[in-house]
Design an enzyme around this catalytic site. Structure first.
Site, PDB file in Angstrom:
ATOM      1  N   GLY A  46      49.118  39.523  43.287  1.00 28.10           N
ATOM      2  CA  GLY A  46      47.945  38.939  43.920  1.00 28.10           C
ATOM      3  C   GLY A  46      46.829  38.750  42.914  1.00 28.10           C
ATOM      4  O   GLY A  46      46.702  39.538  41.962  1.00 28.10           O
ATOM      5  N   GLN A  51      38.323  37.417  40.047  1.00 21.09           N
ATOM      6  CA  GLN A  51      38.873  38.070  38.850  1.00 21.09           C
ATOM      7  C   GLN A  51      38.908  37.144  37.641  1.00 21.09           C
ATOM      8  O   GLN A  51      38.993  37.613  36.504  1.00 21.09           O
ATOM      9  CB  GLN A  51      40.288  38.588  39.130  1.00 21.09           C
ATOM     10  CG  GLN A  51      40.322  39.700  40.170  1.00 21.09           C
ATOM     11  CD  GLN A  51      41.744  40.114  40.473  1.00 21.09           C
ATOM     12  OE1 GLN A  51      42.390  39.511  41.324  1.00 21.09           O
ATOM     13  NE2 GLN A  51      42.248  41.119  39.777  1.00 21.09           N
ATOM     14  N   CYS A  92      45.754  46.807  39.911  1.00 23.61           N
ATOM     15  CA  CYS A  92      44.901  45.618  39.923  1.00 23.61           C
ATOM     16  C   CYS A  92      44.872  45.042  38.518  1.00 23.61           C
ATOM     17  O   CYS A  92      44.723  45.796  37.545  1.00 23.61           O
ATOM     18  CB  CYS A  92      43.484  46.003  40.365  1.00 23.61           C
ATOM     19  SG  CYS A  92      42.350  44.617  40.439  1.00 23.61           S
ATOM     20  N   LEU A  93      45.002  43.739  38.413  1.00 21.59           N
ATOM     21  CA  LEU A  93      44.955  43.096  37.100  1.00 21.59           C
ATOM     22  C   LEU A  93      43.606  43.328  36.421  1.00 21.59           C
ATOM     23  O   LEU A  93      43.522  43.259  35.201  1.00 21.59           O
ATOM     24  CB  LEU A  93      45.219  41.593  37.235  1.00 21.59           C
ATOM     25  CG  LEU A  93      46.667  41.257  37.598  1.00 21.59           C
ATOM     26  CD1 LEU A  93      46.808  39.783  37.949  1.00 21.59           C
ATOM     27  CD2 LEU A  93      47.590  41.622  36.451  1.00 21.59           C
ATOM     28  N   HIS A 134      43.497  43.924  49.803  1.00 22.06           N
ATOM     29  CA  HIS A 134      43.038  44.201  48.429  1.00 22.06           C
ATOM     30  C   HIS A 134      42.368  42.957  47.837  1.00 22.06           C
ATOM     31  O   HIS A 134      41.295  43.053  47.222  1.00 22.06           O
ATOM     32  CB  HIS A 134      44.255  44.629  47.589  1.00 22.06           C
ATOM     33  CG  HIS A 134      43.998  44.795  46.129  1.00 22.06           C
ATOM     34  ND1 HIS A 134      44.129  46.010  45.482  1.00 22.06           N
ATOM     35  CD2 HIS A 134      43.642  43.910  45.159  1.00 22.06           C
ATOM     36  CE1 HIS A 134      43.856  45.853  44.202  1.00 22.06           C
ATOM     37  NE2 HIS A 134      43.561  44.596  43.980  1.00 22.06           N
ATOM     38  N   GLU A 135      42.989  41.805  48.037  1.00 21.45           N
ATOM     39  CA  GLU A 135      42.457  40.564  47.435  1.00 21.45           C
ATOM     40  C   GLU A 135      41.174  40.117  48.146  1.00 21.45           C
ATOM     41  O   GLU A 135      40.245  39.629  47.499  1.00 21.45           O
ATOM     42  CB  GLU A 135      43.510  39.459  47.461  1.00 21.45           C
ATOM     43  CG  GLU A 135      44.796  39.771  46.691  1.00 21.45           C
ATOM     44  CD  GLU A 135      44.574  40.255  45.276  1.00 21.45           C
ATOM     45  OE1 GLU A 135      43.556  39.872  44.665  1.00 21.45           O
ATOM     46  OE2 GLU A 135      45.419  41.029  44.774  1.00 21.45           O
ATOM     47  N   HIS A 138      38.203  41.784  46.785  1.00 21.12           N
ATOM     48  CA  HIS A 138      37.661  41.179  45.557  1.00 21.12           C
ATOM     49  C   HIS A 138      36.603  40.130  45.888  1.00 21.12           C
ATOM     50  O   HIS A 138      35.583  40.030  45.197  1.00 21.12           O
ATOM     51  CB  HIS A 138      38.775  40.503  44.749  1.00 21.12           C
ATOM     52  CG  HIS A 138      39.565  41.425  43.881  1.00 21.12           C
ATOM     53  ND1 HIS A 138      39.008  42.169  42.878  1.00 21.12           N
ATOM     54  CD2 HIS A 138      40.888  41.704  43.853  1.00 21.12           C
ATOM     55  CE1 HIS A 138      39.959  42.878  42.267  1.00 21.12           C
ATOM     56  NE2 HIS A 138      41.114  42.617  42.846  1.00 21.12           N
TER      57      HIS A 138
END
Ligand code: QAP
Ligand code: CO
Length: 168
Positions: A46, A51, A92-93, A134-135, A138
């Protein structure tokens, strides 16, 4: 196609609240292609536009094993369908190298738009439900580390600060 640089915690730009998408044009569709390329390359399941320092309500997701089930999520709304929760190790990236348990509702209904502006709705559970939440966090400037104890979050911040200093 291009790989986009990913902001890393504790970069303050990750705290920006994203704006709704109002224009569904080729520029948006190109951005989404680049987001998928960046996500698959990582590899990740994701990625939120926040991000990559684009503060619009755009998410790319693919939780399939084969990486052949791309989901475009624009202007999402979520309804929680159950009191049941899921404890899953999240990464997470934007927090590379760190994985911690987070508890979230495990069944949701997502209503969102696709890259053509078409509204759709789907029910999700388990990993997909967690990934969507989660996304969406963000897009609100929120990170999974915000759910951890202050001690854990501070440790992660110090280690990433140190790595970023070494890179600079
Ligand atoms: C969010 O995260 C997620 O630390 C998506 O070094 C993750 O794709 C939701 C990644 C798990 C639910 C469960 C993380 C790649 C990818 C790293 C990701 C890393 C390389 C994270
Ligand atoms: Co993330």
């Amino acid at each position: 196609m291009s790989l986009l640089p990913i902001l890393e915690f504790p970069d303050p730009r990750l705290r920006t609240v994203a704006e709704p998408v109002t224009v569904f044009n080729d520029e948006l569709r190109q951005l989404i292609k680049d987001m998928f390329e960046t996500m698959y390359d990582a590899p990740g399941i994701g990625l939120a536009a926040t991000q990559i320092n684009v503060h619009q309500r755009i998410i790319t997701i693919d939780t399939s094993e084969e990486k052949n089930d791309p989901l475009v999520v624009i202007n999402p709304q979520v309804e929680i369908l159950t009191d049941e929760t899921e404890k899953l190790q999240e990464g997470c990236l934007s927090v590379p190298g760190f994985y911690e348990d987070v508890i979230r509702p495990n069944r949701i209904r997502l209503t969102a738009q696709d890259e053509q502006g078409e509204t759709y709705s789907l029910e999700a559970d388990d990993l997909l439900a967690v990934c969507i939440q989660h996304e969406i966090d963000h897009l609100e400037g929120k990170l999974f580390v915000d759910y951890l104890s202050p001690l854990k979050r501070t440790r992660i911040r110090s280690k990433l600060d140190k790595l970023h200093r070494q890179k600079a």
